[in-house]
Design a protein around this motif. Structure first.
Motif, short mmCIF file in Angstrom:
data_model
loop_
_atom_site.label_atom_id
_atom_site.label_comp_id
_atom_site.label_asym_id
_atom_site.label_seq_id
_atom_site.Cartn_x
_atom_site.Cartn_y
_atom_site.Cartn_z
N PHE A 1 -51.00 3.09 -35.78
CA PHE A 1 -51.34 1.70 -36.05
C PHE A 1 -50.09 0.82 -36.08
CE2 PHE A 1 -54.71 4.25 -37.88
CZ PHE A 1 -55.85 3.63 -37.38
N THR A 2 -49.09 1.27 -36.81
CA THR A 2 -47.82 0.55 -36.94
C THR A 2 -46.71 1.60 -36.86
OG1 THR A 2 -47.70 0.78 -39.34
CG2 THR A 2 -48.89 -1.14 -38.50
N ASN B 1 -50.60 2.87 -30.46
CA ASN B 1 -50.47 3.95 -29.50
C ASN B 1 -51.53 5.01 -29.73
OD1 ASN B 1 -49.51 5.79 -27.61
ND2 ASN B 1 -48.04 6.65 -29.03
N LEU B 2 -52.35 5.26 -28.71
CA LEU B 2 -53.29 6.37 -28.73
C LEU B 2 -52.57 7.55 -28.11
CD1 LEU B 2 -56.23 7.38 -29.20
CD2 LEU B 2 -56.68 6.71 -26.82
N PHE B 3 -52.65 8.72 -28.76
CA PHE B 3 -51.94 9.87 -28.23
C PHE B 3 -52.76 11.14 -28.38
CE2 PHE B 3 -50.57 9.33 -32.60
CZ PHE B 3 -50.59 10.60 -33.13
N ILE C 1 -50.06 6.35 -39.25
CA ILE C 1 -50.60 7.17 -38.17
C ILE C 1 -51.84 7.91 -38.69
CG2 ILE C 1 -50.16 9.08 -36.58
CD1 ILE C 1 -47.16 8.49 -36.93
N ALA C 2 -52.88 8.00 -37.86
CA ALA C 2 -54.06 8.79 -38.19
C ALA C 2 -54.34 9.75 -37.04
CB ALA C 2 -55.27 7.88 -38.42
N SER C 3 -54.90 10.92 -37.37
CA SER C 3 -55.23 11.89 -36.33
C SER C 3 -56.49 12.67 -36.70
CB SER C 3 -54.07 12.85 -36.08
OG SER C 3 -53.86 13.68 -37.19
N VAL C 4 -57.22 13.11 -35.68
CA VAL C 4 -58.38 13.97 -35.84
C VAL C 4 -58.30 15.06 -34.79
CG1 VAL C 4 -59.89 12.16 -36.76
CG2 VAL C 4 -59.84 12.59 -34.31
#
Length: 125
Positions: free
Chosen positions: A81-82, A46-48, A86-89
């Motif tokens: 990703f799962t 999921n792109l958010f 989660i990763a964020s910038v």
């Protein structure tokens, strides 16, 4: 999705002249995020988009610190990703004021109000 994070911080300061100080502050962050390519924020791959505003309230304004914040604002993107990773910038603006008279390698009037912010989160399930 709207979420909120509130916390009370007990903070200890130690200055170069060997003096110490103690203070408390309340922080409240309200986060708005929405899925771009999935129907749910909880979906994998999921792109958010996200944004938040965080307010700070210090109970003792006499404490001297290098970056005294009252507000922070962030706009950014994240990727889930799962269900656990989660990763964020994003770009972060902090309303920072230098209230310390401490000697520093940087000029005492220098504050960094614009920050590139990134993070990786692992959620224990």
């Amino acid at each position: 999705m709207i979420s909120n994070l509130s916390r009370l911080e007990l903070r200890h300061f130690r200055y170069s002249d060997k003096t110490k100080d103690f203070g408390a502050r309340f922080r409240n962050r309200t986060i708005l995020s929405f899925a771009i390519n999935r129907k749910s924020m909880a979906s994998s791959k999921n792109l958010f988009a996200l944004g938040y505003i965080e307010a700070f309230y210090s109970f003792d304004n006499e404490i001297k610190e290098r970056f005294f914040n009252q507000f922070k604002y962030k706009l950014g993107l994240g990727y889930r990703f799962t269900s656990s990773w989660i990763a964020s910038v994003g770009a972060l603006y902090q309303d920072a004021v230098n209230t310390a008279a401490e000697p520093s390698l940087a000029p005492t009037t220098l504050t960094t109000n614009y920050v590139f912010d990134w993070g990786v989160t692992y959620i224990i399930q």
